[in-house]
Design an enzyme around this catalytic site. Sequence first.
Site, PDB file in Angstrom:
ATOM      1  N   GLY A  51       0.849  -1.182   0.000  1.00  0.00           N
ATOM      2  CA  GLY A  51       0.000   0.000   0.000  1.00  0.00           C
ATOM      3  C   GLY A  51       0.882   1.228   0.000  1.00  0.00           C
ATOM      4  N   GLN A  56       2.887   9.924   1.669  1.00  0.00           N
ATOM      5  CA  GLN A  56       4.230   9.379   1.440  1.00  0.00           C
ATOM      6  C   GLN A  56       4.856   9.888   0.145  1.00  0.00           C
ATOM      7  OE1 GLN A  56       2.768   5.181   2.290  1.00  0.00           O
ATOM      8  NE2 GLN A  56       4.834   5.066   3.101  1.00  0.00           N
ATOM      9  N   CYS A  98       7.170  -0.321   6.565  1.00  0.00           N
ATOM     10  CA  CYS A  98       6.673   0.875   5.879  1.00  0.00           C
ATOM     11  C   CYS A  98       7.752   1.396   4.935  1.00  0.00           C
ATOM     12  CB  CYS A  98       6.338   1.945   6.927  1.00  0.00           C
ATOM     13  SG  CYS A  98       5.733   3.485   6.232  1.00  0.00           S
ATOM     14  N   LEU A  99       7.352   1.792   3.735  1.00  0.00           N
ATOM     15  CA  LEU A  99       8.327   2.313   2.769  1.00  0.00           C
ATOM     16  C   LEU A  99       8.965   3.612   3.251  1.00  0.00           C
ATOM     17  CD1 LEU A  99       6.522   1.694  -0.666  1.00  0.00           C
ATOM     18  CD2 LEU A  99       8.503   0.468   0.235  1.00  0.00           C
ATOM     19  N   HIS A 140      -3.011   0.417   8.085  1.00  0.00           N
ATOM     20  CA  HIS A 140      -1.733   1.138   8.035  1.00  0.00           C
ATOM     21  C   HIS A 140      -1.850   2.380   7.144  1.00  0.00           C
ATOM     22  CE1 HIS A 140       2.871   0.948   7.775  1.00  0.00           C
ATOM     23  NE2 HIS A 140       2.561   1.797   6.801  1.00  0.00           N
ATOM     24  N   GLU A 141      -2.487   2.217   5.973  1.00  0.00           N
ATOM     25  CA  GLU A 141      -2.608   3.351   5.037  1.00  0.00           C
ATOM     26  C   GLU A 141      -3.577   4.406   5.557  1.00  0.00           C
ATOM     27  OE1 GLU A 141      -0.285   3.444   3.023  1.00  0.00           O
ATOM     28  OE2 GLU A 141       0.201   1.323   3.178  1.00  0.00           O
ATOM     29  N   HIS A 144      -1.768   6.522   7.888  1.00  0.00           N
ATOM     30  CA  HIS A 144      -0.927   7.520   7.198  1.00  0.00           C
ATOM     31  C   HIS A 144      -1.725   8.782   6.891  1.00  0.00           C
ATOM     32  CE1 HIS A 144       3.064   5.968   6.436  1.00  0.00           C
ATOM     33  NE2 HIS A 144       2.623   4.860   5.882  1.00  0.00           N
TER      34      HIS A 144
HETATM   35 ZN    ZN Z   1       3.618   3.092   5.582  1.00  0.00          ZN
END
Ligand code: ZN
Length: 178
Positions: A51, A56, A98-99, A140-141, A144
């Site tokens: 995701g 981000q 997480c990226l 998670h998204e 964000h």
């Molecule tokens: Zn993340």
Amino acid sequence: MTGPAGRNRRVVLYGNPALRQQAARIGETTPRLRRLFADLLRTMLEQDGMGLAANQLGEPAAVFAINPRGAGLERNPCCVVNPRITRSEGTLEAEEGCLSLPGLYEILARPERVRVEGVDEEGKPFALEAEGLLARAIVHEVDHLNGVLFIDHLSPARRGLLAGRLREYEAQEQAACG
Ligand code: ZN
């Protein structure tokens, strides 16, 4: 999805203020937003994320991309606009990453099953029921988009142990932003 071809963009790292901003609700779909949707999908797929939230990419708009195939489901990657979790059941502990904090994985409790509702890239109503890994990715998204990172859910003691690592991300992010 029809529309512009997305670009694989740089994912901002921990320390970038966009990760702490509340995403703004999306109204009418503009050409700029269509590019953002395409960029989210392309970047998520190229960088092997399950995701990716708009924050981000440094643009706090209420949209994330999700890839159900990452959880082994036969459903195409898509963007979810103005998402909200309308059902949440159970708890499951598993590793999460997480990226925006590359290489960092922590065990975290998340809902086992969720339902997310919103609209798709075309503005049509969208709903997805998910469990396990995909449910985790969705929660998670959505976090964000509220300026919340997965490490915020760790105990203060555990976060304390990560302090040095977090300072490294901040330094990397500052170097990347100039
Ligand atoms: Zn993340």
